[in-house]
Design a protein around this motif. Structure first.
Motif, PDB file in Angstrom:
ATOM      1  N   GLY A 169      15.662   6.124  35.725  1.00 48.69           N
ATOM      2  CA  GLY A 169      15.029   6.283  34.461  1.00 48.69           C
ATOM      3  C   GLY A 169      14.231   5.163  33.698  1.00 48.69           C
TER       4      GLY A 169
ATOM      5  N   LEU B  98      16.300  15.760  30.223  1.00 53.30           N
ATOM      6  CA  LEU B  98      15.593  14.639  30.275  1.00 53.30           C
ATOM      7  C   LEU B  98      14.263  14.912  31.090  1.00 53.30           C
TER       8      LEU B  98
ATOM      9  N   SER C 109       9.332  11.059  25.605  1.00 52.91           N
ATOM     10  CA  SER C 109      10.361  10.941  26.416  1.00 52.91           C
ATOM     11  C   SER C 109      11.229  12.078  25.600  1.00 52.91           C
TER      12      SER C 109
ATOM     13  N   ILE D 102      14.224   4.983  29.734  1.00 56.34           N
ATOM     14  CA  ILE D 102      14.514   6.355  29.088  1.00 56.34           C
ATOM     15  C   ILE D 102      15.673   6.621  28.357  1.00 56.34           C
ATOM     16  N   HIS D 103      16.708   5.952  28.937  1.00 56.00           N
ATOM     17  CA  HIS D 103      17.937   6.126  28.105  1.00 56.00           C
ATOM     18  C   HIS D 103      18.304   5.340  27.109  1.00 56.00           C
TER      19      HIS D 103
ATOM     20  N   HIS E 100       8.993  12.528  19.869  1.00 59.80           N
ATOM     21  CA  HIS E 100       9.584  12.026  21.065  1.00 59.80           C
ATOM     22  C   HIS E 100       8.513  11.041  21.817  1.00 59.80           C
TER      23      HIS E 100
ATOM     24  N   VAL F 245      15.032  13.336  25.530  1.00 62.34           N
ATOM     25  CA  VAL F 245      16.168  12.902  26.033  1.00 62.34           C
ATOM     26  C   VAL F 245      17.590  13.621  25.484  1.00 62.34           C
TER      27      VAL F 245
END
Length: 386
Positions: free
Chosen positions: A146, A355, A281, A252-253, A269, A283
């Protein structure tokens, strides 16, 4: 990156005498972009960074173009890229234009026998599978699933992988990659409504400082060719630096999604940008909460940009038959939207676990031979009503 970082030993004033314990001078290097007008750092080396003993080889690594002008929506099965031991050999360019290249890689071994420097492009390396350490002359960064690794052009680096099972999605950008200006104030600080802030960004904290002479192979990429250059001193001989030009990591988390009562457009995003593309991204997030909302995206026209989506994990509610590791390309000039049944299927759902990484380029992308090999050949027909 528009914030300041300092690591190791530096003198109190730039461009002044900075001496080693034996009385000799450290070698100062200005490491900047866009001439003297962009981000830069001042670096201090044990030895002059200009000492090249030999240039051994020069060979072409330009991707072979299969479709220079493409109007077909494509689905590329990215996990069909076969793993290879060597890091550079494993990198397969699947889409490209004069501003950027989109690359898939499945390297099995760490990069230890040589060092690598890309002089043409910033590299944004997304870690889909694997973990390890990015080692650079400006410090090291641990990485895991990630993570985005932003490696500015000109950085000399190696990569240590913990296992052989690695999958990378790489964007090479011939324009500098920045945080989105829509989320920055006039000083460069990320604003309160930004989906992430500076504390989410991991800067190098471990600086290797090798005091070694010898022969060190550095593979340098310039204009789609590799030059094998033998340096007279270890490339990681930096004792300290400060400035704004350095590698960093962002997960990305740690991207905080922006949601609304009705469907929000893709710019919410946005994670990175250049003047030639944006990177977003997607998510896990709550869906739209208007009582009559349709969570699936509406049909929209790609008039001015190609849209690339790299699917990482989760359930992609707007698409049928999508798997992790696949890439979809929706070329400029034609509309696209949810697959048949997806809009109705999304109504009433409250959240998504998808994701994905999206790249929108302002110039059309060419499809390479390596990319076309991964195409399922039928994706453009997937919007037909049965």
């Amino acid at each position: 990156m528009p914030f300041y970082h300092k690591l190791g030993k530096i003198p109190p004033k730039r461009h002044t005498q900075f001496r080693k314990p034996d009385g000799s001078l450290y070698a100062e290097q200005l490491f900047g972009t866009i001439g003297f007008d962009g981000m830069y750092s001042n670096i201090y080396h044990e030895y002059r960074p200009t000492q090249v003993k030999e240039i051994k080889k020069q060979y072409n690594v330009a991707p072979k173009i299969a479709r220079a002008n493409n109007m077909e929506s494509l689905r590329l099965k990215g996990f069909n890229v076969k793993p290879e031991k060597d890091y550079l050999s494993s990198r397969k360019t699947v889409l490209t234009n004069s501003d950027c290249s989109i690359i898939l890689a499945a390297p099995q071994e760490s990069l230890k026998d040589y060092f690598y420097k890309n002089t043409d492009a910033d590299e944004l390396i997304f870690i889909h599978k694997g973990s390890g350490k990015l080692r650079t002359f400006l410090g090291n960064l641990d990485f895991k699933y990630g993570d985005y690794l932003l490696v500015p052009r000109g950085i000399i680096y190696q990569i240590d992988f913990d296992t052989e099972d690695n999958r990378l999605f790489i964007v090479e950008s011939r324009r500098p990659i920045y945080t989105p200006k829509r989320y920055r104030n006039w000083f460069g600080q990320l604003l309160e409504h930004s989906p992430y802030c500076e504390r989410d960004i991991r800067k190098p904290q471990e600086l290797e400082s090798h005091d070694e002479k010898g022969e060190f192979l550095v593979k340098v990429k310039k204009r789609d060719e590799i030059f094998e250059m033998v340096y007279a001193t270890h490339p990681f001989d930096v004792v300290g630096y400060d400035g704004y030009n350095f590698p960093y990591a962002f997960s990305i988390h740690d991207f905080e999604p922006i949601t609304g009562r009705i469907h929000q457009p893709p710019p919410v995003h946005q994670t990175f940008e250049t003047d030639a593309m944006v990177i977003c991204s997607f998510v896990p997030r709550l869906y739209d909460y208007h009582p009559d909302s349709i969570p699936a995206p509406y049909n929209h026209s790609n008039i001015d940009s190609d849209e690339v989506l790299y699917y990482v994990d989760g359930d992609f509610m707007s698409r049928n038959d999508i798997e992790a590791g696949q890439i979809t390309l929706h070329p400029a000039g034609i509309p696209h939207g949810p697959h048949p049944g997806a809009a109705e299927r999304s109504i009433g759902k409250t959240e998504t676990e998808e994701l994905a990484v999206m790249v929108d380029t302002f110039k059309p992308l060419q499809v390479t031979e390596d990319g076309l090999k991964l195409s399922d050949g039928t994706y453009y027909q997937s919007w037909l009503e049965e």
